[in-house]
Design a protein around this motif. Structure first.
Motif, mmCIF file in Angstrom:
data_model
loop_
_atom_site.group_PDB
_atom_site.id
_atom_site.type_symbol
_atom_site.label_atom_id
_atom_site.label_comp_id
_atom_site.label_asym_id
_atom_site.label_seq_id
_atom_site.Cartn_x
_atom_site.Cartn_y
_atom_site.Cartn_z
ATOM 1 N N PRO A 82 54.446 72.288 48.622
ATOM 2 C CA PRO A 82 54.326 71.861 50.029
ATOM 3 C C PRO A 82 52.888 71.716 50.514
ATOM 4 C CG PRO A 82 55.057 74.150 49.866
ATOM 5 C CD PRO A 82 55.124 73.590 48.489
ATOM 6 N N LEU A 83 51.986 72.601 50.076
ATOM 7 C CA LEU A 83 50.599 72.493 50.531
ATOM 8 C C LEU A 83 49.944 71.220 50.016
ATOM 9 C CD1 LEU A 83 49.326 76.179 50.161
ATOM 10 C CD2 LEU A 83 49.919 74.958 52.258
ATOM 11 N N LEU A 84 50.127 70.953 48.743
ATOM 12 C CA LEU A 84 49.560 69.740 48.170
ATOM 13 C C LEU A 84 50.180 68.499 48.804
ATOM 14 C CD1 LEU A 84 47.771 68.272 46.169
ATOM 15 C CD2 LEU A 84 49.509 68.652 44.408
ATOM 16 N N GLN A 85 51.479 68.532 49.048
ATOM 17 C CA GLN A 85 52.141 67.389 49.679
ATOM 18 C C GLN A 85 51.587 67.156 51.078
ATOM 19 O OE1 GLN A 85 54.431 65.234 48.190
ATOM 20 N NE2 GLN A 85 53.839 64.080 50.012
ATOM 21 N N ALA A 86 51.325 68.246 51.815
ATOM 22 C CA ALA A 86 50.764 68.094 53.157
ATOM 23 C C ALA A 86 49.382 67.448 53.102
ATOM 24 C CB ALA A 86 50.690 69.456 53.843
ATOM 25 N N GLU A 87 48.570 67.847 52.111
ATOM 26 C CA GLU A 87 47.245 67.240 51.954
ATOM 27 C C GLU A 87 47.359 65.759 51.618
ATOM 28 O OE1 GLU A 87 43.954 68.498 52.209
ATOM 29 O OE2 GLU A 87 45.083 69.985 53.363
ATOM 30 N N LEU A 88 48.291 65.434 50.747
ATOM 31 C CA LEU A 88 48.484 64.032 50.379
ATOM 32 C C LEU A 88 48.973 63.215 51.566
ATOM 33 C CD1 LEU A 88 50.135 64.495 46.864
ATOM 34 C CD2 LEU A 88 47.774 63.803 47.355
ATOM 35 N N ASP A 89 49.836 63.804 52.370
ATOM 36 C CA ASP A 89 50.320 63.100 53.559
ATOM 37 C C ASP A 89 49.176 62.836 54.541
ATOM 38 O OD1 ASP A 89 52.872 63.100 52.538
ATOM 39 O OD2 ASP A 89 53.550 64.848 53.693
ATOM 40 N N GLN A 90 48.298 63.832 54.703
ATOM 41 C CA GLN A 90 47.152 63.645 55.591
ATOM 42 C C GLN A 90 46.226 62.552 55.068
ATOM 43 O OE1 GLN A 90 45.147 67.367 56.224
ATOM 44 N NE2 GLN A 90 46.920 68.344 57.189
ATOM 45 N N LEU A 146 40.277 73.814 55.927
ATOM 46 C CA LEU A 146 41.212 74.791 55.383
ATOM 47 C C LEU A 146 40.586 76.169 55.361
ATOM 48 C CD1 LEU A 146 42.536 72.802 52.281
ATOM 49 C CD2 LEU A 146 43.663 73.055 54.501
ATOM 50 N N THR A 147 41.417 77.198 55.499
ATOM 51 C CA THR A 147 40.940 78.558 55.321
ATOM 52 C C THR A 147 40.740 78.833 53.831
ATOM 53 O OG1 THR A 147 43.156 79.502 55.115
ATOM 54 C CG2 THR A 147 42.263 79.250 57.348
ATOM 55 N N GLU A 148 40.056 79.918 53.517
ATOM 56 C CA GLU A 148 39.816 80.243 52.114
ATOM 57 C C GLU A 148 41.134 80.510 51.390
ATOM 58 O OE1 GLU A 148 37.379 80.130 49.036
ATOM 59 O OE2 GLU A 148 36.740 79.894 51.128
ATOM 60 N N ALA A 149 42.065 81.172 52.062
ATOM 61 C CA ALA A 149 43.372 81.428 51.451
ATOM 62 C C ALA A 149 44.114 80.123 51.188
ATOM 63 C CB ALA A 149 44.196 82.340 52.358
ATOM 64 N N GLU A 150 44.022 79.188 52.120
ATOM 65 C CA GLU A 150 44.681 77.899 51.928
ATOM 66 C C GLU A 150 44.050 77.128 50.776
ATOM 67 O OE1 GLU A 150 46.242 76.858 56.458
ATOM 68 O OE2 GLU A 150 44.180 76.383 55.867
#
Length: 211
Positions: A82-90, A146-150
Motif C-alpha cells: 500500500p505505501l508503494l502504491q500510494a507513492e506511485l499514485d501520487q 515522508l517521515t523517517e519511519a515511512e
C-alpha cells in the motif's frame, strides 16, 4: 480472467515477430552509452539474441517483455504494497499535471530511448525535448515529505517489489526457451540479409589498400 504469464509472453513474442519484417538499419548516429533495457538483458539471452542482433531489433523485443513484467509487478503492488502504491499514485497524479509528456505513448521500438540525439561537439542544441520535459516536471507540485519511519517502510516495500520482479523475470526467461528457434529464424530471415548488404556496400566503398 487474467491471462497466464505463458500467454502474455507468447503474445509479446508474436507482436515482435509481426513487427520485425518492417525493421530497417538505423541511419542516425549510434548511442554513446549502452541501453539499460537491453545491455546484458537475461531476457534477450534466453532467446539467443543478446549479443548478436542489432540494438533496434533487441529493443523492440525487450521492451515488450519488460512491459509484461511491469504489469505483473503493478498488480502485485496494488494488492500487497500500500505505501508503494500510494507513492506511485501520487507520481501519476503529478505526471497528469505536466503539460508536456513526450516520452508517453511511444511504440515499443522507441520506448525508453533517448529523446534527443547526442549533440555534435561545439554545436549544442538551442533546446532539447528532454529539457522541455524536465521543465514541465519541475513545474509540477512536489510530493509531501515522508517521515523517517515511512521512508524505511517504503524501502522495504520497494525491495519486495524488486524481488517479485526478479521472480517474474526468471519465469519469463524459462518460458522464452520455447521461442528461441522462431526468434532466431526470424532474425536470420529479416535482419541478417540487411546487415550483409550493408557490409557489402561498405566493402565496395572502401579503397583496396593492396591496389
Amino acid at each position: 480472467m487474467e491471462r497466464s504469464l505463458e500467454t502474455r509472453v507468447t503474445q509479446a513474442v508474436d507482436a515482435w515477430l509481426a513487427w520485425l519484417p518492417r525493421w530497417q538499419p538505423a541511419t542516425h548516429r549510434g548511442r554513446r552509452s549502452p541501453c539499460r533495457r537491453c545491455f546484458g538483458s537475461p531476457l534477450l539471452a534466453a532467446v539467443g539474441i543478446g549479443d548478436t542482433a542489432p540494438h533496434g531489433v533487441q529493443h523492440g523485443l525487450s521492451v515488450r517483455l519488460t512491459t509484461v513484467i511491469d504489469q505483473r509487478v503493478a498488480r502485485y503492488t496494488a494488492d500487497n504494497l500500500p505505501l508503494l502504491q500510494a507513492e506511485l499514485d501520487q507520481q501519476a497524479a503529478r505526471n497528469r499535471t505536466r503539460s508536456y509528456r513526450p516520452s508517453e505513448g511511444l511504440d515499443p521500438e522507441f520506448d525508453g530511448l533517448p529523446l534527443d540525439p547526442d549533440p555534435d561537439p561545439g554545436a549544442p542544441f538551442l533546446f532539447t525535448i528532454a529539457g522541455l520535459a524536465e521543465e514541465a516536471t519541475e513545474a509540477a507540485p512536489p510530493p509531501p515529505p515522508l517521515t523517517e519511519a515511512e521512508k524505511n517502510a517504503l524501502r522495504r516495500e520497494i525491495a519486495l517489489a524488486d524481488d517479485y520482479a526478479n521472480e517474474v523475470g526468471q519465469e519469463i526467461c524459462m518460458l522464452l526457451l520455447s521461442h528461441r528457434l522462431r526468434v532466431q529464424a526470424a532474425v536470420r530471415t529479416f535482419v541478417d540479409p540487411q546487415i550483409d548488404q550493408m557490409l557489402q556496400e561498405l566493402s565496395r566503398s572502401l579503397d583496396d589498400p593492396f591496389v
